[in-house]
Write a protein that holds these residues in place. Sequence first.
Motif, mmCIF file in Angstrom:
data_model
loop_
_atom_site.group_PDB
_atom_site.id
_atom_site.type_symbol
_atom_site.label_atom_id
_atom_site.label_comp_id
_atom_site.label_asym_id
_atom_site.label_seq_id
_atom_site.Cartn_x
_atom_site.Cartn_y
_atom_site.Cartn_z
ATOM 1 N N VAL A 149 0.877 -1.179 0.000
ATOM 2 C CA VAL A 149 0.000 0.000 0.000
ATOM 3 C C VAL A 149 0.910 1.224 0.000
ATOM 4 C CG1 VAL A 149 -1.949 -1.114 1.133
ATOM 5 C CG2 VAL A 149 -0.137 -0.126 2.532
ATOM 6 N N PRO A 150 0.421 2.378 -0.478
ATOM 7 C CA PRO A 150 1.294 3.545 -0.650
ATOM 8 C C PRO A 150 2.080 3.932 0.593
ATOM 9 C CG PRO A 150 -0.818 3.924 -1.728
ATOM 10 C CD PRO A 150 -0.946 2.628 -0.973
ATOM 11 N N GLN A 151 1.447 3.884 1.786
ATOM 12 C CA GLN A 151 2.137 4.373 2.974
ATOM 13 C C GLN A 151 3.285 3.487 3.433
ATOM 14 O OE1 GLN A 151 -1.085 3.579 2.675
ATOM 15 N NE2 GLN A 151 -1.996 2.822 4.592
ATOM 16 N N MET A 152 3.344 2.244 2.947
ATOM 17 C CA MET A 152 4.428 1.361 3.369
ATOM 18 C C MET A 152 5.586 1.332 2.377
ATOM 19 S SD MET A 152 3.118 -2.511 2.487
ATOM 20 C CE MET A 152 4.740 -3.244 2.642
ATOM 21 N N MET A 153 5.368 1.812 1.158
ATOM 22 C CA MET A 153 6.377 1.662 0.108
ATOM 23 C C MET A 153 7.690 2.399 0.397
ATOM 24 S SD MET A 153 4.884 -0.526 -1.686
ATOM 25 C CE MET A 153 5.650 -0.737 -3.291
ATOM 26 N N PRO A 154 7.690 3.621 0.935
ATOM 27 C CA PRO A 154 8.975 4.270 1.235
ATOM 28 C C PRO A 154 9.800 3.493 2.258
ATOM 29 C CG PRO A 154 7.199 5.885 1.211
ATOM 30 C CD PRO A 154 6.549 4.536 1.167
ATOM 31 N N LYS A 159 14.260 -0.583 3.332
ATOM 32 C CA LYS A 159 14.599 -1.876 3.921
ATOM 33 C C LYS A 159 15.204 -2.814 2.872
ATOM 34 C CE LYS A 159 12.338 -5.916 6.056
ATOM 35 N NZ LYS A 159 13.353 -6.170 7.114
ATOM 36 N N LEU A 160 14.575 -2.903 1.705
ATOM 37 C CA LEU A 160 15.058 -3.801 0.663
ATOM 38 C C LEU A 160 16.397 -3.325 0.095
ATOM 39 C CD1 LEU A 160 11.718 -4.578 -1.233
ATOM 40 C CD2 LEU A 160 12.916 -6.013 0.439
ATOM 41 N N GLU A 161 16.557 -2.024 -0.022
ATOM 42 C CA GLU A 161 17.808 -1.485 -0.547
ATOM 43 C C GLU A 161 18.969 -1.815 0.387
ATOM 44 O OE1 GLU A 161 18.606 2.432 -3.060
ATOM 45 O OE2 GLU A 161 18.207 2.862 -0.949
ATOM 46 N N GLU A 162 18.692 -1.863 1.677
ATOM 47 C CA GLU A 162 19.735 -2.177 2.654
ATOM 48 C C GLU A 162 20.038 -3.669 2.722
ATOM 49 O OE1 GLU A 162 18.188 -0.569 6.243
ATOM 50 O OE2 GLU A 162 18.800 1.505 5.800
ATOM 51 N N TRP A 180 12.752 4.586 -6.629
ATOM 52 C CA TRP A 180 13.356 3.769 -7.677
ATOM 53 C C TRP A 180 12.681 4.010 -9.029
ATOM 54 C CZ3 TRP A 180 13.122 -1.379 -4.473
ATOM 55 C CH2 TRP A 180 14.177 -1.383 -3.546
ATOM 56 N N ILE A 181 13.485 3.928 -10.084
ATOM 57 C CA ILE A 181 12.962 4.019 -11.448
ATOM 58 C C ILE A 181 12.814 2.601 -11.994
ATOM 59 C CG2 ILE A 181 13.402 4.847 -13.789
ATOM 60 C CD1 ILE A 181 15.035 7.111 -12.564
ATOM 61 N N PRO A 182 11.627 2.186 -12.394
ATOM 62 C CA PRO A 182 11.437 0.805 -12.856
ATOM 63 C C PRO A 182 12.179 0.524 -14.155
ATOM 64 C CG PRO A 182 9.466 2.093 -13.269
ATOM 65 C CD PRO A 182 10.377 2.963 -12.459
ATOM 66 N N ASP A 183 12.700 -0.683 -14.261
ATOM 67 C CA ASP A 183 13.347 -1.116 -15.495
ATOM 68 C C ASP A 183 12.316 -1.588 -16.520
ATOM 69 O OD1 ASP A 183 16.457 -1.261 -14.912
ATOM 70 O OD2 ASP A 183 15.429 -1.927 -13.110
ATOM 71 N N LEU A 198 17.904 -4.192 -8.927
ATOM 72 C CA LEU A 198 18.610 -3.396 -7.918
ATOM 73 C C LEU A 198 20.009 -2.981 -8.365
ATOM 74 C CD1 LEU A 198 17.786 -2.330 -5.172
ATOM 75 C CD2 LEU A 198 18.915 -4.283 -4.109
ATOM 76 N N LYS A 199 20.585 -3.744 -9.305
ATOM 77 C CA LYS A 199 21.935 -3.397 -9.775
ATOM 78 C C LYS A 199 21.954 -2.050 -10.497
ATOM 79 C CE LYS A 199 21.366 -5.964 -14.114
ATOM 80 N NZ LYS A 199 21.867 -7.120 -14.908
ATOM 81 N N HIS A 200 20.790 -1.575 -10.940
ATOM 82 C CA HIS A 200 20.727 -0.295 -11.628
ATOM 83 C C HIS A 200 20.485 0.886 -10.685
ATOM 84 C CE1 HIS A 200 19.381 -2.713 -15.409
ATOM 85 N NE2 HIS A 200 20.697 -2.680 -15.277
ATOM 86 N N SER A 201 20.301 0.567 -9.418
ATOM 87 C CA SER A 201 20.017 1.654 -8.472
ATOM 88 C C SER A 201 21.307 2.349 -8.070
ATOM 89 C CB SER A 201 19.319 1.118 -7.215
ATOM 90 O OG SER A 201 20.230 0.381 -6.417
ATOM 91 N N ARG A 202 21.183 3.556 -7.638
ATOM 92 C CA ARG A 202 22.348 4.341 -7.233
ATOM 93 C C ARG A 202 23.031 3.725 -6.022
ATOM 94 N NH1 ARG A 202 21.333 10.576 -6.275
ATOM 95 N NH2 ARG A 202 20.917 10.370 -8.503
ATOM 96 N N ALA A 203 22.247 3.129 -5.128
ATOM 97 C CA ALA A 203 22.828 2.543 -3.919
ATOM 98 C C ALA A 203 23.787 1.421 -4.260
ATOM 99 C CB ALA A 203 21.721 2.023 -3.008
ATOM 100 N N CYS A 204 23.410 0.582 -5.230
ATOM 101 C CA CYS A 204 24.278 -0.530 -5.599
ATOM 102 C C CYS A 204 25.542 -0.032 -6.280
ATOM 103 C CB CYS A 204 23.544 -1.499 -6.518
ATOM 104 S SG CYS A 204 22.482 -2.654 -5.618
#
Length: 217
Positions: A149-154, A159-162, A180-183, A198-204
């Motif tokens: 749901v929208p309120q949990m996504m941020p 959490k997933l990025e970490e 995140w920008i979807p592939d 996730l390999k395309h994200s800035r964090a990775c």
Amino acid sequence: MCPAPAQAAPQEEGEGGSRRSGWGLLVTAGLGGTLVALYAVAAPFVSPALRKVCLPFVPATAEQIQNVLKMLENRSGSLVDIGSGDGRIVIAAAKKGFQAVGYELNPWLVWYSRYRAWRDGVHQNTKFYISDLWKVSFSHYRNVVVFGVPQMMPLLEKKLEEELECNARIIACRFPFPCWIPDRTTGEGIDTVWAYDLKHSRACETKSLEITPKTES
């Protein structure tokens, strides 16, 4: 005059009162038992709504399932469905060869998911856990499916990025992640599905730079 009838009247009233009292106890006990049973059934459905971030159960449509499977093409390895509901995504993925796991807070849905997996013959490739998603580490999964749901996504995005490795793919259904920008994107309306590598994200990319040894020129 004979006093006997006058003496019998109070006895009859006492017997009638006892019967009424007995029926009252039976009715009260029955009503109490019904309320307890209703609470036992409804509590797992109502309790999540009382949490800070609510994750209600809304069954995935057949088109949503197909869109998720489309995003999983050419993928392999372990898969987790966060908020797995009645298990239909986990079961569909298991039929495609994934070792699929579902996390769901509602015990009734988990038990039903296990029954469906057994009925469909994929119980050996599926597991379902009664657990709060915020208390679980998803670090060892390569494929993640989210019905959020929208309120949990941020919070979940962070959490997933970490936790996830850079080769992970996250598939969001109904609502995208905020940063995140979807592939890839497929579907329309409530059946829309977003895939994030996730390999395309800035964090990775940052993590990769951090672990790359420096060379002197």
